[in-house]
Design an enzyme around this catalytic site. Structure first.
Site, PDB file in Angstrom:
ATOM      1  N   HIS A 280      42.084  41.554  47.505  1.00 45.47           N
ATOM      2  CA  HIS A 280      42.851  40.314  47.481  1.00 45.47           C
ATOM      3  C   HIS A 280      43.178  39.891  46.049  1.00 45.47           C
ATOM      4  O   HIS A 280      42.312  39.902  45.173  1.00 45.47           O
ATOM      5  CB  HIS A 280      42.055  39.208  48.180  1.00 45.47           C
ATOM      6  CG  HIS A 280      42.694  37.860  48.106  1.00 45.47           C
ATOM      7  ND1 HIS A 280      43.862  37.548  48.762  1.00 45.47           N
ATOM      8  CD2 HIS A 280      42.335  36.734  47.427  1.00 45.47           C
ATOM      9  CE1 HIS A 280      44.194  36.298  48.512  1.00 45.47           C
ATOM     10  NE2 HIS A 280      43.283  35.779  47.697  1.00 45.47           N
TER      11      HIS A 280
ATOM     12  N   LEU B  19      52.009  36.843  45.749  1.00 41.26           N
ATOM     13  CA  LEU B  19      50.936  37.807  45.518  1.00 41.26           C
ATOM     14  C   LEU B  19      49.756  37.446  46.418  1.00 41.26           C
ATOM     15  O   LEU B  19      49.122  36.414  46.219  1.00 41.26           O
ATOM     16  CB  LEU B  19      50.499  37.783  44.045  1.00 41.26           C
ATOM     17  CG  LEU B  19      51.614  37.742  42.991  1.00 41.26           C
ATOM     18  CD1 LEU B  19      51.011  37.623  41.599  1.00 41.26           C
ATOM     19  CD2 LEU B  19      52.502  38.965  43.089  1.00 41.26           C
TER      20      LEU B  19
ATOM     21  N   ASP C  53      50.059  33.135  43.522  1.00 38.89           N
ATOM     22  CA  ASP C  53      49.078  34.105  43.994  1.00 38.89           C
ATOM     23  C   ASP C  53      48.024  33.397  44.838  1.00 38.89           C
ATOM     24  O   ASP C  53      47.577  32.305  44.505  1.00 38.89           O
ATOM     25  CB  ASP C  53      48.416  34.844  42.823  1.00 38.89           C
ATOM     26  CG  ASP C  53      47.670  33.935  41.862  1.00 38.89           C
ATOM     27  OD1 ASP C  53      46.428  33.874  41.951  1.00 38.89           O
ATOM     28  OD2 ASP C  53      48.313  33.275  41.025  1.00 38.89           O
ATOM     29  N   SER C  54      47.683  34.006  45.971  1.00 36.44           N
ATOM     30  CA  SER C  54      46.668  33.485  46.894  1.00 36.44           C
ATOM     31  C   SER C  54      47.038  32.077  47.368  1.00 36.44           C
ATOM     32  O   SER C  54      48.085  31.885  47.967  1.00 36.44           O
ATOM     33  CB  SER C  54      45.298  33.526  46.213  1.00 36.44           C
ATOM     34  OG  SER C  54      44.263  33.281  47.132  1.00 36.44           O
ATOM     35  N   ALA C  55      46.203  31.074  47.079  1.00 39.97           N
ATOM     36  CA  ALA C  55      46.558  29.703  47.469  1.00 39.97           C
ATOM     37  C   ALA C  55      47.841  29.250  46.783  1.00 39.97           C
ATOM     38  O   ALA C  55      48.601  28.451  47.342  1.00 39.97           O
ATOM     39  CB  ALA C  55      45.410  28.750  47.127  1.00 39.97           C
TER      40      ALA C  55
END
Length: 599
Positions: free
Chosen positions: A437, A317, A285-287
């Protein structure tokens, strides 16, 4: 100078070049000289929290009462306040240069005190496994030692020796490279403190997960918000074994060290734990989504050279896919979803400054490992900069998040490569229209998350039950690492393993996971304020690098009561309440619903 992929002028901003983007980021970087000193930073953070909760929060409430003033007309008042507060809190990271919000990886957690996870120490992969991009980036990191430059953080006399302090790491004597990796197995809630991870049979799927946090914060531990994903996944998907990795973070380990940890974790699963690569799904997820993309690209490019195959699939994600910020070039682009997301303008550049400080500035625009969705990278159907031979991919993002444009571009480039190289099942893009986000990790966005888990469950079942090319018996036998096995014994082992795998596939195909139950965010306003104050206090009371300036904050101080309470990993839920990721609507469960005992 890097040529732009399009010729149109972005709102009068001029030509998009690597140099122009870097100048724009520097112009908008936080100027934070008074807040860098630990003592003044602590005073500022206390004042910040008081002003936010006692003055700004009531003001925001008044502003958002009319629905026309809300960032999203469908949002309730509490969601508007939570997003506004989270974005303001996010802005503190760069302004106060806070780089210590990760977990101290030198400290092992006591497994008896963990309710959902089992810690594991993963040995470093063999040194001869390093090749390709991570090897080249590691060589650059070593060669530039003592001259590391943080490009989007303001300093007077930037070139002065010692100006970057601990972020330069010129004298600490560390030898950067492959290292031991901390991780946690998630296999469901433990019934006793000493319970071991659930038994995994051959063919049972495994997910390798990388948490988010911009490479500067977060942890795979169960107290982190990112852990809500593996916690929910083992209950609401066919994957009941999730390995979440505590990769090294950028403040002490710039790129490519996080990628080296990802490689070690994948190698350990495949070569030490004996998990077939065809049973592994990589997620982030994200980074963490960015790290998952980089790992899979390396496996595509170098896997055959080091004896590693591609994973079965990939789940992303809200992936951060444009670390070069090309998707925010232009007046309209830079303001995209600015008022409806939790990400502050300064967070991304600050995180990239730490992550890429040892590498040339142009790498954020020229490397598909760093920015696969960069507008300064040409689109490619095939070749090293394409997504050719990538596994089947599931991407989810929120329509209200700032990264939606770079995620859309990432999706289009993946689809471009599918014209010549279709995956075993179709890729899937899930867009939650009013979500922010990385929304699936937030308990207060569980309603949107429940829709994703139901859809993801179906996609994963189709993926994991799909037939793969028949395994070569000799290669399977060699992977079992028998020293003196006779032909009959390894053939029997192969037969038993294939039987187990077939039973698992049939179970995955014929069942479905429990659907997440009631997920309404029904916390009252006072409860919400208490929860928000805990988030702020956790940042203020986190240990800092200069203990002499530590101001110990008492738990639940009287001057903030009833706005504060002890920081708890269950996110302000009462003891008799069930965490949102455990809600499964069991009263409505039908006979085809799968539990872990079904396999």
């Amino acid at each position: 100078m890097i040529e732009k992929t399009t010729s149109r002028d972005q709102d009068g901003w001029g030509e998009m070049t690597s140099e122009a983007i870097q100048a724009m980021l520097m112009d908008n970087a936080a100027r934070s000289f008074p807040y860098r000193h630990p003592f003044f930073r602590r005073l500022y953070l206390v004042a910040f929290l008081l002003v936010t909760l006692l003055i700004l929060l009531p003001a925001w409430t008044i502003i958002y009462i009319p629905t026309k003033n809300r960032p999203r007309r469908n949002w309730k008042l509490k969601r508007c306040l939570r997003v506004r507060f989270s974005r303001r809190l996010c802005g503190l990271i760069a302004r106060c240069e806070i780089d210590y919000l990760g977990r101290d990886l030198s400290i092992d957690l006591d497994p008896r005190k963990l309710k959902y996870s089992h810690p594991v120490n993963i040995p470093p992969a063999p040194s001869d496994i390093l090749c390709g991009h991570p090897k080249e980036a590691l060589d650059l990191l070593q060669a530039s030692r003592g001259r590391w430059m943080l490009r989007y953080i303001h300093r007077y006399k930037r070139e002065k020796e010692g100006i970057w302090g601990k972020w330069n790491n010129s004298d600490n004597g560390n030898v950067y490279g492959l290292d031991e990796v901390k991780a946690f197995w998630y296999t469901g809630e433990k019934s006793t403190a000493e319970e071991a991870p659930q038994f995994r049979r051959p063919g049972d799927p495994v997910m390798l997960h990388f948490h988010g946090g911009g490479y500067v914060l977060g942890t795979a531990a169960e107290t982190s918000l990112s852990s809500n994903f593996p916690k929910a996944l083992v209950k609401h998907s066919p994957i009941h074994h999730v390995l979440s990795v505590d990769y090294r973070l950028a403040p002490t380990a710039p790129w490519p060290l996080p990628l080296l940890d990802a490689i070690s974790a994948y190698h350990w699963l495949a070569k030490v734990e004996g998990v077939e690569e065809g049973d592994i799904t990589v997620a982030g997820d994200s980074a963490g989504g960015h790290l998952a993309l980089s790992l899979v690209r390396w496996l595509r490019d170098q896997g055959q050279n080091v004896g590693l195959k591609m994973p079965r699939g990939m789940v992303l994600l809200s992936p951060w896919a444009d670390l070069g910020f090309t998707n925010v070039w232009g007046e309209e682009a830079i303001r995209h979803n600015k008022d409806s997301d939790t990400i502050d303008d300064t967070f991304g550049p600050f995180a990239c400054s730490l992550l890429l400080r040892a590498l040339p500035a142009s790498i954020m625009h020229t490397s598909p490992y760093i920015s696969p969705a960069s507008l300064l990278l040409p689109e490619a159907r095939q070749g090293e900069k394409s997504f050719e031979q990538f596994p089947a991919t599931y991407i989810v993002y929120g329509g209200a998040e700032r990264l939606s444009t770079n995620i859309q571009l990432l999706w289009s480039r993946i689809r471009l490569s599918r014209e010549f190289d279709p995956p075993i099942i179709p890729d899937r893009l899930f867009v939650s229209p009013d979500a922010i986000h990385d929304f699936m990790i937030f308990p207060w966005m569980a309603e949107e998350a429940s829709e994703v888990y139901e859809d993801l469950d179906g996609w994963l079942r189709e993926l994991l039950s799909a037939d793969l090319p028949e395994e070569d018996e000799q290669s399977v036998a060699e992977s079992l690492e028998f020293e003196e096995s006779i032909e009959a014994s390894w053939k029997e082992m192969v037969r038993q393993r294939r039987l187990s795998r077939q039973m698992t596939r049939e179970s995955i195909k014929s069942h479905k996971s429990p659907v997440m139950g009631p997920v309404q965010d029904d916390l009252g306003m006072i409860r919400m304020m208490e929860d928000m104050s805990e988030e702020g206090l956790s940042m203020i009371t986190t240990d800092i690098s200069m203990p002499q300036f530590d101001l110990e904050m008492p738990k639940s101080p009287e001057w903030l009561t009833p706005l504060t309470s002890d920081l708890r990993p269950d996110y302000s839920l009462d003891d008799d309440e069930v965490p949102w990721y455990d809600l499964d609507g069991s009263a409505d469960r039908d006979i085809d619903t799968e539990t872990r005992k079904d396999r």
